[in-house]
Scaffold this active site. Structure first.
Site, PDB file in Angstrom:
ATOM      1  N   VAL A  12       0.839  -1.195   0.000  1.00  0.00           N
ATOM      2  CA  VAL A  12       0.000   0.000   0.000  1.00  0.00           C
ATOM      3  C   VAL A  12       0.880   1.254   0.000  1.00  0.00           C
ATOM      4  CG1 VAL A  12      -1.827   1.236   1.198  1.00  0.00           C
ATOM      5  CG2 VAL A  12      -1.721  -1.265   1.305  1.00  0.00           C
ATOM      6  N   PRO A  13       1.017   1.904  -1.149  1.00  0.00           N
ATOM      7  CA  PRO A  13       1.852   3.110  -1.273  1.00  0.00           C
ATOM      8  C   PRO A  13       1.158   4.326  -0.658  1.00  0.00           C
ATOM      9  CG  PRO A  13       0.774   2.663  -3.362  1.00  0.00           C
ATOM     10  CD  PRO A  13       0.366   1.559  -2.412  1.00  0.00           C
ATOM     11  N   CYS A  14       1.089   4.370   0.643  1.00  0.00           N
ATOM     12  CA  CYS A  14       0.367   5.447   1.313  1.00  0.00           C
ATOM     13  C   CYS A  14       0.978   6.810   0.984  1.00  0.00           C
ATOM     14  CB  CYS A  14       0.366   5.195   2.818  1.00  0.00           C
ATOM     15  SG  CYS A  14       1.721   4.210   3.413  1.00  0.00           S
ATOM     16  N   HIS A  15       2.219   6.813   0.532  1.00  0.00           N
ATOM     17  CA  HIS A  15       2.863   8.095   0.233  1.00  0.00           C
ATOM     18  C   HIS A  15       2.285   8.718  -1.031  1.00  0.00           C
ATOM     19  CE1 HIS A  15       5.102   4.958  -1.908  1.00  0.00           C
ATOM     20  NE2 HIS A  15       5.315   5.873  -2.817  1.00  0.00           N
ATOM     21  N   ARG A  16       1.547   7.927  -1.815  1.00  0.00           N
ATOM     22  CA  ARG A  16       0.943   8.470  -3.035  1.00  0.00           C
ATOM     23  C   ARG A  16      -0.430   9.044  -2.756  1.00  0.00           C
ATOM     24  NH1 ARG A  16       2.488   3.246  -6.430  1.00  0.00           N
ATOM     25  NH2 ARG A  16       4.722   3.545  -6.427  1.00  0.00           N
TER      26      ARG A  16
END
Length: 103
Positions: free
Chosen positions: A53-57
């Site tokens: 899960v690329p939460c930084h995006r």
DNA sequence: CTTATGACTATGA
DNA sequence: TTCATAGCCATAA
């Protein structure tokens, strides 16, 4: 587990590199345009990128990031986005017009 | 049932 | 532009 949180993870996982989506955008894709706050809350409770899960995006509608709650630090998220060719208008605002995620 | 809380968003100053 | 406030709704107690 088919909770709202899991739904958020599935959508966030589909965000391609170099693109950013606002919490409201993700919330709409999961069928919950009013639960933008829970998208962020879900990511906070999520396993993070360790689970894909690329939460930084995921950023604010303005393109501002969640400094202070980021995984590595307040400036890490920006560094990662820059590493994915995401354009920044200033120190804390992503160029959503050029990097907004489209489905 | 009611409160309290929250990685949000829209609006107004 | 930034800052403050209100509204939003799921979850927990």
């Amino acid at each position: 587990m088919d909770s709202f949180f899991e739904r958020v993870y599935e959508v966030v996982r589909q965000i391609p590199a170099g693109r950013v989506a606002s919490y409201g955008q993700v919330a709409r894709l999961v069928g919950a345009p009013r639960k933008a706050r829970f998208v962020g809350f879900a990511l906070h409770a999520s396993p993070g990128m360790e689970d894909g899960v690329p939460c930084h995006r995921v950023v604010f509608k303005d393109g501002s990031l969640a400094a202070g709650f980021a995984f590595g630090g307040p400036g890490i998220q920006k560094e990662m986005l820059l590493d994915e060719c995401v354009s920044f208008r200033d120190e804390a605002h992503v160029d959503m017009q050029d990097c907004s995620w489209e489905a």
